[in-house]
Scaffold this motif. Structure first.
Motif, PDB file in Angstrom:
ATOM      1  N   ARG A 126       0.823  -1.211   0.000  1.00  0.00           N
ATOM      2  CA  ARG A 126       0.000   0.000   0.000  1.00  0.00           C
ATOM      3  C   ARG A 126       0.859   1.264   0.000  1.00  0.00           C
ATOM      4  O   ARG A 126       0.502   2.270  -0.615  1.00  0.00           O
ATOM      5  CB  ARG A 126      -0.947  -0.015   1.205  1.00  0.00           C
ATOM      6  N   VAL A 127       1.980   1.227   0.692  1.00  0.00           N
ATOM      7  CA  VAL A 127       2.893   2.372   0.680  1.00  0.00           C
ATOM      8  C   VAL A 127       3.462   2.582  -0.714  1.00  0.00           C
ATOM      9  O   VAL A 127       3.509   3.712  -1.224  1.00  0.00           O
ATOM     10  CB  VAL A 127       4.024   2.173   1.712  1.00  0.00           C
ATOM     11  N   LEU A 128       3.893   1.509  -1.347  1.00  0.00           N
ATOM     12  CA  LEU A 128       4.450   1.624  -2.693  1.00  0.00           C
ATOM     13  C   LEU A 128       3.410   2.181  -3.666  1.00  0.00           C
ATOM     14  O   LEU A 128       3.722   3.023  -4.522  1.00  0.00           O
ATOM     15  CB  LEU A 128       4.950   0.265  -3.174  1.00  0.00           C
TER      16      LEU A 128
ATOM     17  N   VAL B 229       3.521   9.588   3.947  1.00  0.00           N
ATOM     18  CA  VAL B 229       3.121   9.627   2.531  1.00  0.00           C
ATOM     19  C   VAL B 229       2.712  11.049   2.156  1.00  0.00           C
ATOM     20  O   VAL B 229       3.089  11.571   1.093  1.00  0.00           O
ATOM     21  CB  VAL B 229       1.982   8.630   2.261  1.00  0.00           C
ATOM     22  N   GLY B 230       1.940  11.692   3.018  1.00  0.00           N
ATOM     23  CA  GLY B 230       1.535  13.065   2.749  1.00  0.00           C
ATOM     24  C   GLY B 230       2.719  14.001   2.634  1.00  0.00           C
ATOM     25  O   GLY B 230       2.766  14.862   1.739  1.00  0.00           O
ATOM     26  N   ALA B 231       3.707  13.849   3.511  1.00  0.00           N
ATOM     27  CA  ALA B 231       4.908  14.682   3.439  1.00  0.00           C
ATOM     28  C   ALA B 231       5.657  14.451   2.134  1.00  0.00           C
ATOM     29  O   ALA B 231       6.161  15.401   1.516  1.00  0.00           O
ATOM     30  CB  ALA B 231       5.814  14.386   4.630  1.00  0.00           C
ATOM     31  N   ALA B 232       5.719  13.195   1.690  1.00  0.00           N
ATOM     32  CA  ALA B 232       6.391  12.885   0.420  1.00  0.00           C
ATOM     33  C   ALA B 232       5.692  13.577  -0.739  1.00  0.00           C
ATOM     34  O   ALA B 232       6.346  14.123  -1.648  1.00  0.00           O
ATOM     35  CB  ALA B 232       6.429  11.376   0.203  1.00  0.00           C
ATOM     36  N   ARG B 233       4.376  13.588  -0.730  1.00  0.00           N
ATOM     37  CA  ARG B 233       3.642  14.245  -1.814  1.00  0.00           C
ATOM     38  C   ARG B 233       3.853  15.759  -1.792  1.00  0.00           C
ATOM     39  O   ARG B 233       4.038  16.384  -2.847  1.00  0.00           O
ATOM     40  CB  ARG B 233       2.157  13.917  -1.696  1.00  0.00           C
ATOM     41  N   LEU B 234       3.828  16.356  -0.622  1.00  0.00           N
ATOM     42  CA  LEU B 234       4.047  17.798  -0.515  1.00  0.00           C
ATOM     43  C   LEU B 234       5.430  18.192  -1.021  1.00  0.00           C
ATOM     44  O   LEU B 234       5.592  19.175  -1.756  1.00  0.00           O
ATOM     45  CB  LEU B 234       3.887  18.243   0.942  1.00  0.00           C
ATOM     46  N   LEU B 235       6.435  17.424  -0.618  1.00  0.00           N
ATOM     47  CA  LEU B 235       7.810  17.767  -0.997  1.00  0.00           C
ATOM     48  C   LEU B 235       8.085  17.454  -2.460  1.00  0.00           C
ATOM     49  O   LEU B 235       8.829  18.192  -3.130  1.00  0.00           O
ATOM     50  CB  LEU B 235       8.790  17.031  -0.085  1.00  0.00           C
ATOM     51  N   ALA B 236       7.514  16.376  -2.978  1.00  0.00           N
ATOM     52  CA  ALA B 236       7.719  16.045  -4.394  1.00  0.00           C
ATOM     53  C   ALA B 236       7.182  17.154  -5.286  1.00  0.00           C
ATOM     54  O   ALA B 236       7.748  17.440  -6.355  1.00  0.00           O
ATOM     55  CB  ALA B 236       7.048  14.714  -4.729  1.00  0.00           C
ATOM     56  N   ALA B 237       6.114  17.812  -4.857  1.00  0.00           N
ATOM     57  CA  ALA B 237       5.552  18.915  -5.634  1.00  0.00           C
ATOM     58  C   ALA B 237       6.446  20.152  -5.582  1.00  0.00           C
ATOM     59  O   ALA B 237       6.251  21.072  -6.384  1.00  0.00           O
ATOM     60  CB  ALA B 237       4.158  19.258  -5.121  1.00  0.00           C
ATOM     61  N   ARG B 238       7.404  20.169  -4.665  1.00  0.00           N
ATOM     62  CA  ARG B 238       8.323  21.297  -4.511  1.00  0.00           C
ATOM     63  C   ARG B 238       9.763  20.894  -4.787  1.00  0.00           C
ATOM     64  O   ARG B 238      10.699  21.497  -4.275  1.00  0.00           O
ATOM     65  CB  ARG B 238       8.206  21.864  -3.099  1.00  0.00           C
ATOM     66  N   ARG B 239       9.929  19.878  -5.592  1.00  0.00           N
ATOM     67  CA  ARG B 239      11.278  19.392  -5.902  1.00  0.00           C
ATOM     68  C   ARG B 239      12.191  20.525  -6.365  1.00  0.00           C
ATOM     69  O   ARG B 239      13.361  20.586  -5.987  1.00  0.00           O
ATOM     70  CB  ARG B 239      11.171  18.318  -6.987  1.00  0.00           C
ATOM     71  N   ASP B 240      11.679  21.454  -7.186  1.00  0.00           N
ATOM     72  CA  ASP B 240      12.514  22.528  -7.735  1.00  0.00           C
ATOM     73  C   ASP B 240      12.994  23.501  -6.662  1.00  0.00           C
ATOM     74  O   ASP B 240      13.920  24.281  -6.903  1.00  0.00           O
ATOM     75  CB  ASP B 240      11.742  23.304  -8.809  1.00  0.00           C
ATOM     76  N   GLU B 241      12.385  23.472  -5.474  1.00  0.00           N
ATOM     77  CA  GLU B 241      12.794  24.364  -4.397  1.00  0.00           C
ATOM     78  C   GLU B 241      13.842  23.740  -3.489  1.00  0.00           C
ATOM     79  O   GLU B 241      14.374  24.433  -2.614  1.00  0.00           O
ATOM     80  CB  GLU B 241      11.578  24.748  -3.551  1.00  0.00           C
ATOM     81  N   LEU B 242      14.115  22.467  -3.656  1.00  0.00           N
ATOM     82  CA  LEU B 242      14.944  21.747  -2.693  1.00  0.00           C
ATOM     83  C   LEU B 242      16.406  21.739  -3.104  1.00  0.00           C
ATOM     84  O   LEU B 242      16.743  21.355  -4.230  1.00  0.00           O
ATOM     85  CB  LEU B 242      14.458  20.306  -2.540  1.00  0.00           C
ATOM     86  N   ALA B 243      17.271  22.131  -2.193  1.00  0.00           N
ATOM     87  CA  ALA B 243      18.717  22.029  -2.378  1.00  0.00           C
ATOM     88  C   ALA B 243      19.209  20.886  -1.495  1.00  0.00           C
ATOM     89  O   ALA B 243      19.673  21.097  -0.374  1.00  0.00           O
ATOM     90  CB  ALA B 243      19.399  23.337  -2.009  1.00  0.00           C
ATOM     91  N   GLY B 244      19.072  19.687  -1.983  1.00  0.00           N
ATOM     92  CA  GLY B 244      19.437  18.505  -1.213  1.00  0.00           C
ATOM     93  C   GLY B 244      18.410  17.409  -1.421  1.00  0.00           C
ATOM     94  O   GLY B 244      17.538  17.497  -2.291  1.00  0.00           O
ATOM     95  N   ASP B 245      18.505  16.373  -0.620  1.00  0.00           N
ATOM     96  CA  ASP B 245      17.672  15.182  -0.777  1.00  0.00           C
ATOM     97  C   ASP B 245      16.877  14.916   0.488  1.00  0.00           C
ATOM     98  O   ASP B 245      17.304  15.237   1.603  1.00  0.00           O
ATOM     99  CB  ASP B 245      18.543  13.960  -1.075  1.00  0.00           C
TER     100      ASP B 245
END
Length: 425
Positions: A53-55, A126-142
């Motif tokens: 379910r996570v995948l 999962v919710g945090a992953a979705r929020l951050l994936a939508a802001r990939r261009d703002e992230l300097a790092g992983d």
């Protein structure tokens, strides 16, 4: 304004309000996921249906995903648009061997239960992953998402570390965050620097005497009253050998003998206890003093005692600097009135402690008590405990904002270091 790997100003464009608002928008999806997980809990290190379910929930986010070999873990990496440090976020996935008695429409019926809220932790991550994936261009790092089975006694965090979790992105995380739901006013967050949760150890003491007939104790060496004396001495030891402001909790939970029927004095009597500590110093003191106490009492009665003291989980120690940052970020994200500092460590235990032994970070509580006052008296691990899953918006926003803020701070630190090097070079 231009950006570069040396000056990643793009990482500073985060809006805490936007993240929280987007988390509220996705709340129905997170609640649905949480309830699917809740209805089908799995135990220990083997949680294949939960893993699936996570995948499915992470599919399409553009993450680098690996699964565990020794456990059904999921490790997902979100690569930012610019190079930078790694931040780890954890959610545990396993349930408890309890028959659920909540009466919920989505209650589990398979002899297991999410009585500690790990279903909320998983859905929130999962919710945090979705929020951050939508802001990939703002992230300097992983961002390293750690979906962990086996928290309830199986040490799943250490299993994942042993499989290389902390080296997944190519650079070890510079910060790690995890939350845990608990009863209390809905949406309030609590944590503290230093010890946030106690360490957990198990104690087994076997008293060896000489059995005989229950009617003639003078012809035997009865280990039962000696074991009972040791139980009382253990309570005195905790009260008199340890500072009350660095607590040790020792609870004898099992007593047994090798006698088959009631009229036999047994050869051996065994007691087992759970021990909670908030410092490594207390653990070392227990290692030294427990055998001396048990063996001394047994010897005084002409018997012997064997002591097995095993550390299961170390104390959960929050890094002071990361926790100060965490409190500031959460006050900005959730509102200052909803973020409080804990006066003292909770005496439960948590295997996120293994991560915090190697990565500076923060473990914090998210209170999720139900609105129904008749259901508010139950605590974690009760078959009747109910958590309000509307806190999933706060869970997702809190984790995402902490990662975003730390990457922005790391980028700023790198930019300053680069400027200083260029000036002094």
């Amino acid at each position: 304004m231009t950006t570069s790997p040396t000056h990643p100003e793009a990482a500073e464009t985060r809006s805490d309000g936007e993240l929280a608002a987007e988390a509220r928008e996705m709340l129905p999806e997170l609640v649905a996921l949480r309830r699917r997980l809740h209805a089908d809990p799995e135990l220990g290190l083997d949680t294949p249906r939960t893993q699936r379910r996570v995948l499915e929930a992470l599919d399409g986010l553009g993450l680098e995903i690996t699964t565990g070999a020794a456990a059904t873990s999921v490790v997902a990496v979100l690569r930012g648009a610019l190079p930078g440090p790694t931040v780890l976020l954890r959610g545990d996935m396993d349930g408890l061997p309890l028959d659920e008695d909540t009466g919920l429409d989505f209650a589990a019926e398979n002899g297991a239960m999410h009585a500690c809220g790990h279903d909320l932790h998983t859905a929130g991550l999962v919710g945090a992953a979705r929020l951050l994936a939508a802001r990939r261009d703002e992230l300097a790092g992983d961002v390293l998402f750690m979906f962990q089975p086996g928290e309830e006694g199986a040490g799943g965090a250490q299993v994942m570390i042993d499989e290389g979790l902390l080296d997944t992105t190519g650079s070890r995380p510079e910060a790690a965050y995890a939350l845990h739901v608990a009863p209390g006013p809905r949406g309030v967050v609590a944590t503290r620097p230093g010890a946030a949760m106690a360490g957990s150890s198990s104690l087994t003491i076997t008293v060896r005497g000489r059995g005989g007939h229950g009617s003639q104790p003078h012809r035997a060496q009865d280990p039962v009253p000696t074991a009972a004396e040791i139980v009382q001495a253990l309570q005195t030891m905790v009260a008199r050998r340890f500072d009350a402001f660095e607590p040790v909790v020792l609870s004898v939970t099992q007593l047994s003998t090798d006698a088959g029927v009631v009229n036999i004095i047994p050869d051996t009597a065994t007691l087992q206890a759970t021990v909670r500590t908030t410092s490594e110093a207390a653990v070392e003191q227990l290692r030294e003093e427990l055998p001396r106490l048990a063996e001394g009492i047994a010897s005084a009665h002409g018997m012997s005692a064997e002591v097995d003291f095993e550390v299961l989980y170390p104390p959960t120690i929050n890094d002071a600097a990361r926790t100060a940052e965490c409190l500031d970020v959460l006050r900005e994200t959730l509102g200052a009135e909803r973020v409080v500092s804990m006066d003292r460590a909770a005496m439960g235990s948590e295997d996120f402690a293994f991560v915090l032994q190697q990565v500076p970070g923060t473990f914090f509580m998210l209170l999720a008590g139900p609105e129904d006052p008749q259901a508010s008296g139950e605590v974690n691990h009760s078959p009747r405990v109910i958590f309000d899953d509307s806190v999933l918006a706060e869970a997702a926003a809190a984790l995402a904002t902490l990662a975003h803020a730390r990457l922005a701070a790391g980028a700023s630190d790198s930019a300053v270091s680069g400027d200083v090097s260029a000036t002094t070079g």
